[in-house]
Design a protein around this motif. Structure first.
Motif, PDB file in Angstrom:
ATOM      1  N   LEU A   1      17.755  16.648  76.720  1.00  0.00           N
ATOM      2  CA  LEU A   1      18.343  15.816  75.682  1.00  0.00           C
ATOM      3  C   LEU A   1      17.793  14.403  75.767  1.00  0.00           C
ATOM      4  N   TYR A   2      17.678  13.764  74.628  1.00  0.00           N
ATOM      5  CA  TYR A   2      17.253  12.365  74.554  1.00  0.00           C
ATOM      6  C   TYR A   2      18.512  11.564  74.263  1.00  0.00           C
ATOM      7  N   ASP A   3      19.062  10.904  75.286  1.00  0.00           N
ATOM      8  CA  ASP A   3      20.370  10.285  75.143  1.00  0.00           C
ATOM      9  C   ASP A   3      20.302   8.808  74.755  1.00  0.00           C
ATOM     10  N   GLU A   4      21.477   8.205  74.592  1.00  0.00           N
ATOM     11  CA  GLU A   4      21.566   6.807  74.163  1.00  0.00           C
ATOM     12  C   GLU A   4      20.992   5.853  75.201  1.00  0.00           C
ATOM     13  N   ARG A   5      21.140   6.194  76.467  1.00  0.00           N
ATOM     14  CA  ARG A   5      20.598   5.340  77.526  1.00  0.00           C
ATOM     15  C   ARG A   5      19.079   5.280  77.418  1.00  0.00           C
ATOM     16  N   GLN A   6      18.454   6.430  77.175  1.00  0.00           N
ATOM     17  CA  GLN A   6      17.003   6.457  77.019  1.00  0.00           C
ATOM     18  C   GLN A   6      16.578   5.706  75.763  1.00  0.00           C
ATOM     19  N   GLN A   7      17.333   5.841  74.686  1.00  0.00           N
ATOM     20  CA  GLN A   7      17.025   5.101  73.462  1.00  0.00           C
ATOM     21  C   GLN A   7      17.086   3.601  73.711  1.00  0.00           C
ATOM     22  N   ALA A   8      18.080   3.152  74.457  1.00  0.00           N
ATOM     23  CA  ALA A   8      18.207   1.730  74.761  1.00  0.00           C
ATOM     24  C   ALA A   8      17.049   1.243  75.629  1.00  0.00           C
ATOM     25  N   LEU A   9      16.647   2.049  76.615  1.00  0.00           N
ATOM     26  CA  LEU A   9      15.509   1.677  77.466  1.00  0.00           C
ATOM     27  C   LEU A   9      14.228   1.545  76.644  1.00  0.00           C
ATOM     28  N   VAL A  10      13.992   2.497  75.749  1.00  0.00           N
ATOM     29  CA  VAL A  10      12.787   2.469  74.924  1.00  0.00           C
ATOM     30  C   VAL A  10      12.831   1.281  73.960  1.00  0.00           C
ATOM     31  N   ALA A  11      13.995   1.004  73.380  1.00  0.00           N
ATOM     32  CA  ALA A  11      14.120  -0.134  72.460  1.00  0.00           C
ATOM     33  C   ALA A  11      13.837  -1.450  73.182  1.00  0.00           C
ATOM     34  N   MET A  12      14.387  -1.612  74.392  1.00  0.00           N
ATOM     35  CA  MET A  12      14.135  -2.826  75.174  1.00  0.00           C
ATOM     36  C   MET A  12      12.660  -2.952  75.504  1.00  0.00           C
ATOM     37  N   ALA A  13      12.056  -1.863  75.936  1.00  0.00           N
ATOM     38  CA  ALA A  13      10.638  -1.901  76.315  1.00  0.00           C
ATOM     39  C   ALA A  13       9.753  -2.169  75.106  1.00  0.00           C
ATOM     40  N   THR A  14      10.109  -1.644  73.963  1.00  0.00           N
ATOM     41  CA  THR A  14       9.323  -1.879  72.752  1.00  0.00           C
ATOM     42  C   THR A  14       9.404  -3.340  72.338  1.00  0.00           C
ATOM     43  N   ARG A  15      10.599  -3.933  72.417  1.00  0.00           N
ATOM     44  CA  ARG A  15      10.736  -5.362  72.086  1.00  0.00           C
ATOM     45  C   ARG A  15       9.890  -6.222  73.027  1.00  0.00           C
ATOM     46  N   GLN A  16       9.983  -5.956  74.309  1.00  0.00           N
ATOM     47  CA  GLN A  16       9.207  -6.748  75.264  1.00  0.00           C
ATOM     48  C   GLN A  16       7.725  -6.424  75.164  1.00  0.00           C
ATOM     49  N   GLY A  17       7.381  -5.198  74.818  1.00  0.00           N
ATOM     50  CA  GLY A  17       5.986  -4.821  74.606  1.00  0.00           C
ATOM     51  C   GLY A  17       5.376  -5.570  73.438  1.00  0.00           C
ATOM     52  N   LEU A  18       6.192  -5.863  72.420  1.00  0.00           N
ATOM     53  CA  LEU A  18       5.699  -6.661  71.294  1.00  0.00           C
ATOM     54  C   LEU A  18       5.384  -8.088  71.733  1.00  0.00           C
ATOM     55  N   ASN A  19       6.153  -8.632  72.656  1.00  0.00           N
ATOM     56  CA  ASN A  19       5.834  -9.957  73.204  1.00  0.00           C
ATOM     57  C   ASN A  19       4.499  -9.929  73.934  1.00  0.00           C
ATOM     58  N   LEU A  20       4.240  -8.846  74.658  1.00  0.00           N
ATOM     59  CA  LEU A  20       2.953  -8.679  75.327  1.00  0.00           C
ATOM     60  C   LEU A  20       1.829  -8.603  74.295  1.00  0.00           C
ATOM     61  N   ALA A  21       2.068  -7.885  73.206  1.00  0.00           N
ATOM     62  CA  ALA A  21       1.056  -7.773  72.153  1.00  0.00           C
ATOM     63  C   ALA A  21       0.763  -9.133  71.534  1.00  0.00           C
ATOM     64  N   LEU A  22       1.780  -9.955  71.364  1.00  0.00           N
ATOM     65  CA  LEU A  22       1.554 -11.302  70.821  1.00  0.00           C
ATOM     66  C   LEU A  22       0.721 -12.150  71.776  1.00  0.00           C
ATOM     67  N   ALA A  23       0.994 -12.035  73.068  1.00  0.00           N
ATOM     68  CA  ALA A  23       0.200 -12.772  74.055  1.00  0.00           C
ATOM     69  C   ALA A  23      -1.250 -12.297  74.038  1.00  0.00           C
ATOM     70  N   LEU A  24      -1.436 -10.987  73.920  1.00  0.00           N
ATOM     71  CA  LEU A  24      -2.794 -10.433  73.852  1.00  0.00           C
ATOM     72  C   LEU A  24      -3.511 -10.890  72.585  1.00  0.00           C
TER      73      LEU A  24
END
Length: 185
Positions: free
Chosen positions: A105-128
């Motif tokens: 199952l893909y649960d809410e905790r995993q969704q929250a982890l992916v959402a957080m990582a995607t937001r911070q990954g976008l900051n990395l993309a802006l720096a790049l």
């Protein structure tokens, strides 16, 4: 729900997806060392790719043989590409708590982890993006801008997974679900 993960749409599940195999990646220093190694491999590949692309561009404009520009760094690019594939698999283990593979199952905790990582990954993309713009504005040849840009794209795509590997806690790797019992002791 089908298997999901940060920008991992082409993932093919295999026998090594057992959550217990990812348990070895619970140690924070091990995961962070892997992230640093991955960034270093991306940087080395960016430099090698830049030199090769610049050599090809120069060979095409001078109408000389392209083989001279490829023979020196082609083995490095090949080894670096192999290392990048190997690192991607290790990064999967290092970020396993955010993934659901077929049959899980893909649960809410995993969704929250992916959402957080995607937001911070976008900051990395802006720096790049800033780094690519600085290289593009510099007097370096066009091959360097192209090589750094391609490496930045690859690093931006891997960004959420790198963020997950860096930020997950050791308790996130407890797949048995009895983490509350450990906190009471």
């Amino acid at each position: 729900m089908r298997a999901q993960g940060p920008l991992h749409g082409f993932y093919i599940a295999d026998s090594s997806d057992d959550p217990q195999k990812a348990q070895a990646w619970a140690q924070t220093s091990k995961r962070r060392s892997l992230v640093v190694l991955a960034v270093m491999v991306f940087a080395i590949l960016a430099i090698a790719l830049s030199v090769v692309i610049d050599g090809v561009i120069q060979a095409l404009t001078a109408r000389t043989a392209i083989t001279q520009s490829l023979t020196g760094l082609a083995p490095l690019l090949l080894m670096g590409s192999g290392a990048a594939i190997w690192l991607d698999r290790k990064l999967f283990f290092a970020s396993r708590p955010a993934f659901a593979v077929p049959g899980e199952l893909y649960d809410e905790r995993q969704q929250a982890l992916v959402a957080m990582a995607t937001r911070q990954g976008l900051n990395l993309a802006l720096a790049l993006l800033g780094i690519v713009a600085a290289v593009g504005a510099s007097p370096l040849p066009a091959g360097y801008s192209i090589g750094v840009g391609l490496a930045a794209i690859a690093l931006a795509i891997s960004g959420p997974q790198l963020v997950l590997a860096w930020t997950l806690k050791a308790s996130d790797f407890n797949f048995s679900g009895d983490e509350d019992e450990d906190e009471d002791d």
